[in-house]
Design an enzyme around this catalytic site. Structure first.
Site, PDB file in Angstrom:
ATOM      1  N   VAL A 155      -4.545  -5.131  -3.855  1.00 59.30           N
ATOM      2  CA  VAL A 155      -3.680  -5.888  -2.955  1.00 59.30           C
ATOM      3  C   VAL A 155      -4.559  -6.538  -1.889  1.00 59.30           C
ATOM      4  O   VAL A 155      -5.322  -5.859  -1.213  1.00 59.30           O
ATOM      5  CB  VAL A 155      -2.645  -4.948  -2.292  1.00 59.30           C
ATOM      6  CG1 VAL A 155      -1.821  -5.700  -1.258  1.00 59.30           C
ATOM      7  CG2 VAL A 155      -1.734  -4.325  -3.335  1.00 59.30           C
ATOM      8  N   ALA A 191      -7.681  -5.468   2.461  1.00 59.00           N
ATOM      9  CA  ALA A 191      -7.283  -5.248   1.064  1.00 59.00           C
ATOM     10  C   ALA A 191      -7.152  -3.748   0.815  1.00 59.00           C
ATOM     11  O   ALA A 191      -7.578  -2.929   1.647  1.00 59.00           O
ATOM     12  CB  ALA A 191      -8.324  -5.831   0.117  1.00 59.00           C
ATOM     13  N   LYS A 192      -6.586  -3.379  -0.266  1.00 57.20           N
ATOM     14  CA  LYS A 192      -6.548  -1.963  -0.692  1.00 57.20           C
ATOM     15  C   LYS A 192      -6.225  -1.957  -2.179  1.00 57.20           C
ATOM     16  O   LYS A 192      -5.552  -2.869  -2.676  1.00 57.20           O
ATOM     17  CB  LYS A 192      -5.453  -1.208   0.067  1.00 57.20           C
ATOM     18  CG  LYS A 192      -5.734   0.254   0.234  1.00 57.20           C
ATOM     19  CD  LYS A 192      -6.662   0.503   1.396  1.00 57.20           C
ATOM     20  CE  LYS A 192      -6.930   1.967   1.629  1.00 57.20           C
ATOM     21  NZ  LYS A 192      -7.690   2.185   2.865  1.00 57.20           N
ATOM     22  N   GLY A 193      -6.690  -0.933  -2.869  1.00 56.95           N
ATOM     23  CA  GLY A 193      -6.403  -0.884  -4.299  1.00 56.95           C
ATOM     24  C   GLY A 193      -6.380   0.539  -4.786  1.00 56.95           C
ATOM     25  O   GLY A 193      -6.520   1.479  -4.007  1.00 56.95           O
TER      26      GLY A 193
END
Ligand code: NAD
Length: 419
Positions: A63, A108-110
């Site tokens: 994301v 962001a992050k995932g």
């Protein structure tokens, strides 16, 4: 807005924090709307050959919230209950955290929906490599730089760096941060978040004219972050009176020895039955009388159910999103200051930025230099947040958000829209 009724949990908290800050600053409606949305949400399928020979398909995400100030930056989380909404909240929080600290990244992050405790080392490696391959089109040294988060570590980063490098045809250490030192990691990165929290507590106590010596500190979650906070605060003379893991906590008002705690945890895998301490639940740990409470485990721990029972004089957020919006209001009414996550736990991303900068230069700094630069950045951030809080009469979280959101909004305005 129809979407509002379906929004819950961490994502709702993140949006409320943005909306609250927008009321105390000049934020044009169109930019506010843009910031409530995302640049990209990628869902990937991650097929993995399991040790038994069968193929299992996992789901992964990346994301990306906003890159107005620089490449996206954010961790990779492996968790069985991972949701896109949680990742959206965490990605947005990364945008604010980087902006507030003055680090030139966006958020962001995932992660992958999986339970790493049920996977073998080889399965975890295959999962990591395939996930990296799947998100390769959207990551890059100047595009999006992943890092470790819950259930991922420097080994995970080494696999990601290797997979990216092998598929690119050249070695690319700057593609991830939080790597082992011998493949481009930075000295000081492992303890950076905990050291940053300890430095933030030091800054806060300086303003309150309170001595660190004998300061009573409670830490929920004595993992990577919490134990580093405990280590640094113990060295400055603070008294760590209670700590916990997911299996429960322990309490001794006279203080607990950090070294003895670590030894016990390594031998027993929990703090239960630690000598000369009373066993307590994680719920009661949060309600202990103390000077500083550091929630350093998971999100949503201080809620409207327990906020009026908190007896700490100050809460310093080690975890991401440990306090809900309702709890924030209750604590504000009770005049218990909350140092927000985007300020208190920014040490990790700040040193990640140092790691990325060192990789770009192929020139590495000594630990003293890393820690001195970290200390200076955090001191400046704390002073700025406190200044805005006093000037506008808002709590520390809203002050931090105003500063962070303003910088991102200014970057969007000055860049304009293209195409
Ligand atoms: P970790 O897994 O090393 O440690 C978490 C600790 O919390 C463990 O001791 C675990 O047993 C405990 N725990 C889990 N659930 C609990 C519960 N319900 N009650 C009490 N304890 C519980 O993780 P970490 O890297 O230390 O991260 C902790 C938090 O800090 C997370 O919210 C993470 O997003 C945040 N954070 C981490 C970093 C970093 O650099 N590692 C940076 C910024 C923020």
């Amino acid at each position: 807005m129809p979407e509002k009724s379906t929004i819950t949990g961490a994502w709702k908290t993140a949006l409320t924090q943005l909306d609250t800050a927008s009321k105390s600053m000049i934020l044009p409606d169109d930019i506010h709307q843009l910031l409530r949305n995302f640049d990209r949400i990628l869902t990937v399928s991650v097929p993995v050959q399991m040790d038994d020979g069968f193929l299992r398909v996992f789901t992964g995400f990346r994301v990306q919230h906003n890159a107005a100030r620089g490449p996206y930056k954010g961790g990779v989380r492996y968790h069985p209950e991972l949701t896109i909404d949680d990742l959206k909240a965490l990605a947005m929080e990364m945008t604010w955290k980087c902006s507030l600290a003055g680090v030139p990244f966006g958020g962001a992050k995932g992660g992958v929906v999986c339970n790493p405790k049920t996977l073998s080392g080889r399965e975890l490696e295959r999962l990591t490599r395939r996930y990296t391959y799947a998100i390769m089109p959207v990551i890059g040294v100047e595009k999006d730089i992943p890092a470790p988060d819950v259930n991922t570590n420097e080994q995970t980063m080494a696999w990601m760096m290797d997979t990216y490098s092998m598929n690119s045809g050249y070695c690319s250490p700057g593609i991830v941060t939080g790597k082992p030192i011998n493949v481009g990691g930075s000295l000081g990165r492992t303890d950076a978040t905990g050291l940053g929290i300890a430095l933030t507590i030091t800054n806060a106590m300086k303003h309150k004219k309170m001595n660190l010596k004998g300061l009573k500190v409670v830490i929920q979650g004595y993992g990577n972050v919490g134990s580093a906070v405990g280590k640094f605060l113990s060295e400055t003379g603070c008294r760590i009176i209670a700590v916990s893991s997911s299996k429960g906590g322990i309490y001794n008002p006279k203080g607990l020895s950090h070294d003895a705690l670590m030894k016990h945890y390594q031998e027993q895998g929990s703090f239960v039955h630690f000598h000369r301490a009373e066993s307590i639940t994680n719920e009661s740990l949060l309600e202990l009388p103390c000077d500083v409470l550091v929630p350093a485990a998971m999100g949503n721990q201080i809620t409207k159910q327990n906020a009026d029972k908190i007896k700490a004089k100050m809460v310093v957020e080690g975890a991401n999103g440990p306090t809900t919006t309702a709890a924030d209001q209750i604590l504000a009414e009770r005049k218990i200051p909350v140092v927000p996550d985007i300020l208190a736990n920014a040490g990790g991303v700040i040193v990640s930025y140092f790691e990325w900068a060192q990789d770009a230069q192929c020139y590495f700094w000594c630990e003293h230099e890393v820690n001195t630069r970290l200390k200076n950045l955090l001191y400046r951030s704390y002073e700025n947040v406190l200044g805005v809080s006093q000037e506008k009469g808002v709590n520390l979280r809203t002050a931090a958000m105003i500063l962070a959101v303003q910088k991102v909004a200014d970057a969007i305005s000055v860049r304009g829209l293209s195409p």
